[in-house]
Every structure is written in structure tokens, then in C-alpha cells.
Design an enzyme around this catalytic site. Structure first.
Site, short mmCIF file in Angstrom:
data_model
loop_
_atom_site.label_atom_id
_atom_site.label_comp_id
_atom_site.label_asym_id
_atom_site.label_seq_id
_atom_site.Cartn_x
_atom_site.Cartn_y
_atom_site.Cartn_z
N GLU A 1 -11.12 -5.97 0.31
CA GLU A 1 -12.64 -5.75 0.32
C GLU A 1 -13.12 -6.53 1.25
OE1 GLU A 1 -14.47 -3.55 -1.35
OE2 GLU A 1 -12.57 -2.66 -2.37
N HIS B 1 -11.44 -1.71 2.61
CA HIS B 1 -12.84 -1.03 2.15
C HIS B 1 -13.83 -2.26 2.36
CE1 HIS B 1 -11.50 2.25 -0.73
NE2 HIS B 1 -10.28 1.79 -0.40
N ARG C 1 -20.48 8.07 -0.27
CA ARG C 1 -19.25 7.24 -0.66
C ARG C 1 -18.00 8.22 -0.34
NH1 ARG C 1 -16.59 3.29 -4.20
NH2 ARG C 1 -15.20 4.16 -5.38
N HIS D 1 -13.80 5.14 2.02
CA HIS D 1 -14.94 5.45 1.60
C HIS D 1 -16.29 5.44 2.85
CE1 HIS D 1 -13.54 4.06 -2.43
NE2 HIS D 1 -13.97 5.53 -2.51
O1 PAY Z 1 -8.97 -1.26 -7.34
O2 PAY Z 1 -8.84 -0.49 -5.68
C1 PAY Z 1 -9.48 -0.76 -6.42
C2 PAY Z 1 -10.70 -0.37 -6.35
C3 PAY Z 1 -11.48 -0.62 -5.14
C4 PAY Z 1 -12.89 -0.10 -4.77
C5 PAY Z 1 -13.21 1.10 -5.29
O3 PAY Z 1 -12.51 2.08 -5.10
O4 PAY Z 1 -13.92 1.24 -6.42
C6 PAY Z 1 -13.94 -1.16 -4.82
C7 PAY Z 1 -15.13 -0.74 -4.26
C8 PAY Z 1 -15.16 0.25 -2.94
O5 PAY Z 1 -14.78 -0.73 -2.08
O6 PAY Z 1 -15.13 1.24 -2.91
C9 PAY Z 1 -16.05 -1.82 -4.12
C10 PAY Z 1 -17.66 -1.33 -3.59
C11 PAY Z 1 -18.55 -2.52 -3.21
C12 PAY Z 1 -18.01 -0.59 -4.54
O7 PAY Z 1 -18.54 0.77 -4.01
O8 PAY Z 1 -18.41 -0.48 -5.67
ZN ZN Z 2 -14.36 1.50 -0.95
#
Ligand code: PAY
Ligand code: ZN
Length: 315
Positions: free
Chosen positions: A276, A202, A131, A71
Site C-alpha cells: 500500500e 495498491h 475502484r 483497483h
Molecule cells: O488485505 O490485501 C488486502 C487488502 C488490501 C486493500 C483492499 O483490497 O481492500 C486495501 C485497500 C486497497 O488498496 O484497495 C486500501 C484502500 C485505502 C481502500 O480502498 O480502502
Molecule cells: Zn487497492
């Protein structure tokens, strides 16, 4: 050219500087670092990784995967990948465990996976929080970008995604519709027996996520993943007192599908985790540079806990 001593790991760097840094690492450690270009982005930029390991001719090595910057806006992630490489290279000469690990395993580290998105997030203030990647939407949609962490072939399109190409969690038109996703799938997939761990980095939230994002599925080695993950969280906390929570996404974040971590685990890579990094939302994606060092130090300790466990289990 640029030398390691001149590089500031505690600042964020634009893509060109990260590319020069990669070449500098190859120049400075030619016997242990090689750079591999393994893919191309939608906008035709190169996706590169550093392979770090002691050359042991004739011996079949295991491997560790780490990618940062799936991202674009999560700038602390690429900073961490660079810090990670610098640390393992600094320590292996004096630290006998790291030396052994580098003899038994190769570390494949991609500092910036979503290169187009990263470049776009550096463009100006209006694009800083981008993103996704930068693929043009399907016919009739004027928005750009697929969420690469929803595009992998792992329960693709089933939960925690959007089919609206303007959404930040648009999963793409099909599993692996994006070139970035395809290249990672080919590269890791063709060496999947070698990889002991798959770590994808991330921000933010201070979490260590285990497979799977879909609430109906539980990893066969869930207990092991949790135990090792909790150990990693303890290792993180020891460094600067920062707390990380450990669990599956449906349990501690939100359900989702098509993530790279879930795909890697489905390939049979047992120790697949999503980090994270900092923080908990105060600054979010715009983590100040004065927190880079502490974030990297603690996450390094957590990542090493997992990697050391994987190594110990196999060798
Ligand atoms: O389960 O691997 C997962 C999800 C992880 C991330 C995602 O792809 O949504 C979580 C988010 C990220 O790092 O992209 C968290 C961040 C804060 C967001 O953009 O919501
Ligand atoms: Zn991410």
C-alpha cells in the site's frame, strides 16, 4: 515512436499512453523486454504485461510477479510499475547484482491490471474514485463492478466482502467470476513453480501486507514474511524517511478474503505481499504528482529488498 527518454515517469498517464510506453520499452530494449497479452477485460480491452529478463537459452529461469492497478483509482500504482521497469532496465548493465537477477529470473510486470476501471477513472471528475472492474451487475442490480481484490479463489466470500453488487467490496457472484481474475489465475497458476515472489501494488496507507486476510489463517512462513517485510520497510524508510507498517490485514488494516495476494500464497508462492503505497490519507487516492518520484524511489527500494532476498535464497 515514443522513446524512453521522452517519457515522464513523474506524471500520471492515461491508458493509451501507458500502452505506447509498453511498446516503446520493447522497441528500446528488444533483447530483454517482451510484451505479452494475457487476457481480456469485460469491455474487451487487452491486459498486457512486460516480461523483463536476460535471455538464457536452454536455462530454466525463476520469476517475479508484479501487478499494479487492480483497483482503478490507485493511480500511483501503475506509475510505480512503470518506474520499476525503467529502473531495472537502467541498472542491469552497470549493476552486477541486477544483471545476475535478470539472468536468473524473469520479471513479469503488469502496469495496469484493471484496464476498464482505470480507463473509467480517467473519464471525468465523477468517476475518478472508481475502484472495481466494469462488469454489469447480476440480474436485478443496476450497479456495475466487482472488486477484483475480493474475487480470487482464496476463502472467497467469507469475510470483509459484500454480496451487494453496489458495494465497493462486492466479491462477485462466484470465485473467479470475472474474466480479469480468471486470466491472472491461469497465467500465474500455470507457472506457479517459477514464481519466487508475488507483489501486488495498491494505495494508500503505507503498508506491507502479508497473507492472510482471513484472521483464522496464518501463513506457514509468517515469520519469514514478517522478517523480510520489516527489512523492506527499513529499506523504504532509508530513502525519504517514510514509515511503512508491516503485518497481516486483520492485524494492521481490516480482515478480508479473496485477495490476489492470498490466492498467490495458497498457490505456493512463498513471498507474497501487498504494497500500500503513499500516503496516509491526506490526499489518499489523489496523491499529487509532485509525490510520484519520492513514492516510487522508496517503494522501489522496498520491493528490491524482497526480490533480492528471494534471489539470494534460491541462487
Ligand atoms: O488485505 O490485501 C488486502 C487488502 C488490501 C486493500 C483492499 O483490497 O481492500 C486495501 C485497500 C486497497 O488498496 O484497495 C486500501 C484502500 C485505502 C481502500 O480502498 O480502502
Ligand atoms: Zn487497492
Amino acid at each position: 515512436h515514443l522513446h524512453r527518454a521522452e517519457y515522464d515517469y513523474y506524471k500520471y498517464h492515461p491508458m493509451e499512453e501507458i500502452v505506447s510506453w509498453m511498446s516503446a520499452m520493447v522497441n528500446d530494449y528488444p533483447d530483454v523486454v517482451t510484451m505479452m497479452d494475457y487476457g481480456r477485460t469485460v469491455e474487451n480491452r487487452t491486459i498486457s504485461l512486460l516480461k523483463v529478463g536476460v535471455q538464457t537459452p536452454g536455462k530454466k529461469k525463476k520469476a517475479v510477479w508484479m501487478d499494479c492497478g487492480i483497483h482503478a483509482r490507485e493511480w500511483i500504482a501503475p506509475a510505480f510499475c512503470q518506474y520499476f521497469v525503467s529502473q531495472i532496465l537502467q541498472s542491469y548493465k552497470s549493476d552486477s547484482l541486477m544483471k545476475q537477477m535478470m539472468e536468473n529470473m524473469d520479471f513479469y510486470v503488469t502496469p495496469v491490471f484493471n484496464v476498464d476501471g482505470y480507463v473509467y477513472s480517467w473519464k471525468d471528475n465523477t468517476t475518478r474514485l472508481w475502484r472495481k472492474n466494469r462488469s454489469p451487475g447480476p440480474a436485478g442490480c443496476s450497479c456495475y463492478g466487482t472488486d477484483l481484490n475480493r474475487n480470487f479463489d482464496a476463502n472467497w466470500g467469507t469475510i470483509g466482502v459484500s454480496s451487494d453488487c453496489c458495494s465497493n467490496i462486492y466479491c462477485g457472484s462466484a470465485p473467479m467470476s470475472e474474466p480479469e481474475t480468471q486470466f491472472l489465475t491461469y497465467f500465474v497458476g500455470s507457472r506457479k513453480e517459477d514464481f519466487l515472489c508475488y507483489l501486488t501494488i495498491h494505495s494508500y496507507g503505507q503498508l506491507l501486507l502479508v497473507p492472510y486476510g482471513h484472521p483464522n489463517f496464518t501463513a506457514s512462513n509468517y515469520n519469514e514474511l514478517m522478517e523480510v517485510g520489516l527489512g523492506a520497510a527499513q529499506a523504504v524508510e532509508k530513502v525519504h524517511g517514510m514509515k511503512y507498517r508491516v503485518g497481516s490485514s486483520p492485524d494492521i488494516l481490516y480482515p478480508n478474503s479473496g485477495s490476489s495476494r492470498d490466492w498467490a500464497h495458497l498457490q505456493g508462492i512463498p513471498l507474497s505481499y501487498t504494497f500500500e503505497l503513499r500516503d496516509n490519507g491526506t490526499f489518499g487516492f489523489k496523491l499529487p504528482e509532485d509525490q510520484i518520484q519520492a513514492s516510487c524511489e522508496e517503494a522501489y527500494s522496498g520491493a528490491l529488498h524482497i526480490i533480492t532476498y528471494a534471489h539470494h535464497k534460491t541462487f
